[in-house]
Design an enzyme around this catalytic site. Structure first.
Site, mmCIF file in Angstrom:
data_model
loop_
_atom_site.group_PDB
_atom_site.id
_atom_site.type_symbol
_atom_site.label_atom_id
_atom_site.label_comp_id
_atom_site.label_asym_id
_atom_site.label_seq_id
_atom_site.Cartn_x
_atom_site.Cartn_y
_atom_site.Cartn_z
ATOM 1 N N HIS A 128 -33.853 55.876 -13.665
ATOM 2 C CA HIS A 128 -33.618 56.615 -14.914
ATOM 3 C C HIS A 128 -34.456 57.883 -14.872
ATOM 4 O O HIS A 128 -35.250 58.158 -15.761
ATOM 5 C CB HIS A 128 -33.960 55.752 -16.139
ATOM 6 N N GLY A 166 -25.415 48.709 -18.598
ATOM 7 C CA GLY A 166 -25.587 47.494 -17.821
ATOM 8 C C GLY A 166 -24.226 46.977 -17.410
ATOM 9 O O GLY A 166 -23.211 47.651 -17.571
ATOM 10 N N ASP A 170 -28.028 43.831 -13.070
ATOM 11 C CA ASP A 170 -28.309 44.667 -14.249
ATOM 12 C C ASP A 170 -27.481 44.153 -15.424
ATOM 13 O O ASP A 170 -27.029 44.925 -16.280
ATOM 14 C CB ASP A 170 -28.017 46.146 -13.964
ATOM 15 N N HIS A 175 -31.327 50.737 -9.485
ATOM 16 C CA HIS A 175 -29.883 51.027 -9.332
ATOM 17 C C HIS A 175 -29.620 52.434 -8.793
ATOM 18 O O HIS A 175 -29.213 53.331 -9.523
ATOM 19 C CB HIS A 175 -29.059 50.700 -10.579
HETATM 20 ZN ZN LIG Z 1 -31.311 47.591 -16.256
#
Ligand SMILES: [Zn+2]
Length: 405
Positions: free
Chosen positions: A210, A331, A289, A231
């Site tokens: 992020h 997610g 996730d 991710h």
């Molecule tokens: Zn997450």
């Protein structure tokens, strides 16, 4: 069996051995066709490669798994919820529902991920969840947010984001009472690199994610001790030919394990294949996730303080004025058995490599590879049975059937 008689009685498990025979067993030494796995007292006692040798397990009433695959139980590094429940609720009841849901889909080891919240709320959640780590229901905690980039916050509440001040990072880690395993942060924010160093010194994985970091800042974060890409590809600047950004920096560095979400929505199959070829299975951790809707149907679910709408299995943020099906992806509704099946049948990746990315690699990263992550004598008997089409048909955890074929 004579070995059993030598050991003291144990009222928690059946004293008879469980023998799983005839499967294609994925071991660290290759795929053993027709092998048998003997389980005693929750552990793998023996893995026997060749069928038909004297004293073959059939004599002891083995479970016949001919035509099936037997792979190590999955290790999910990054999961928020499932079965309609969420770790962010901060209650044991909801957390155990998440655990049970994913366990029935083969994830025998799970790290609980929180989402961005107020520091005090996150500390309270961590306190509650840490008890489940101590009990052995969870393998640790992962704080995803609040130390992340505003323009890459995805499904995290933008009003609660903050700089990764090392004092705040330390406060969260301490609230988890030794059970924090990973913190995702944006290293470009003030305090980012100092926080990476702090986490390294505390023995907690610093994960880059992020983030709006450049290639150069990401490299500095890895030099400071970051070892995971949260991710990869999702919620970060994309790869450009003159601005490679965090993706190239994380993918090329052998010190970094990259998380990938293989649900058919988060990544194009070609991008997944590119990452797999580039990093190799020993540096790829397939994660879910997953949020609360995993293992459930379409509908409306909470994600931390936000609401999420699930349509055709894809979870998106909803807020006033957002037309259905257009909000940020929030997610997944993935379970790791689906990730396994998809990776093999859609993406054409080799079974042994997929298995490593779902079990051995994340287990090593968490420092639990001495107990889980592979099918080997002495390890916990955490096993998944898949049929010839890679549908999950059985799960064993610590020698007990969770799902019986
Ligand atoms: Zn997450």
């Amino acid at each position: 069996m004579t070995r059993i008689a030598d050991q003291p009685a144990d009222n928690t498990s059946d004293t008879r051995a469980l023998v799983l025979a005839g499967a294609r067993v994925v071991t660290p030494d290759g795929v053993w066709d027709g092998a048998s796995v003997t389980v005693e007292r929750g552990r793998i006692a023996e893995v026997r490669p060749a069928p038909g040798d004297p004293g073959a397990p059939e004599e002891h009433g083995a479970v016949d798994l001919s035509g099936h695959w037997l792979v190590p139980g999955f290790v999910d590094l990054h999961v928020h919820g499932g079965g309609g429940a969420s770790f962010s609720a901060g209650t044991a009841e909801e957390a155990l529902r998440v655990v049970a849901t994913h366990r029935a889909h083969g994830s025998t080891t799970l790290v609980a991920s929180t989402v961005t919240g107020a520091l005090d709320d996150l500390a309270a959640q961590a306190g509650a969840l840490s008890e489940l780590v101590e009990q052995g229901d969870l393998a640790g905690l992962h704080f995803e947010g609040p130390f992340i980039a505003e323009n890459r916050c995805g499904a995290h509440d933008p009003t609660l984001l903050r700089d990764p001040d090392p004092a705040d990072v330390r406060k969260l880690v301490e609230a988890a009472r030794g059970t924090a395993r990973m913190v995702t942060l944006a290293p470009e924010r003030p305090g980012g690199l100092d926080s990476v160093r702090l986490l390294r010194d505390l023995g907690v994985i610093a994960a880059v994610g992020h983030t709006d970091a450049s290639y150069e800042v990401t490299r500095r974060a890895v030099d400071a001790g970051a070892t995971v890409a949260t991710h990869l590809f999702n919620a970060m600047p994309q790869l450009a030919h003159r601005a490679p950004g965090p993706i190239a920096a994380l993918l090329e560095d052998e010190r970094v394990t990259v998380e990938l979400i293989n649900d058919g929505t988060h990544l194009h199959p070609s991008v997944l294949a590119l990452a797999f070829r580039s990093a190799g299975a020993d540096r790829v951790a397939l994660i879910t996730d997953a949020m609360g809707a995993a293992g459930m149907g379409d509908g409306s679910y909470p994600l931390g303080p936000l609401r999420v709408e699930v349509l055709d299995g894809v979870a998106r943020i909803t807020d006033a004025g957002t037309p259905p099906g257009t909000g940020a992806i929030a997610g997944s509704t993935l379970t790791l058995d689906r990730a396994f099946q998809r990776s093999v049948t859609v993406d054409g990746l080799p079974v042994a490599e997929v298995s490593r990315s779902l079990s051995g690699t994340p287990a090593r990263l968490l420092g639990v590879a001495d107990r889980v992550g592979s099918i080997k004598a002495g390890k916990d008997a955490d096993l998944v049975v898949l049929d010839a089409d890679f549908e999950l048909v059985g799960v064993v955890r610590k020698g007990e059937w969770v799902v019986r074929p």
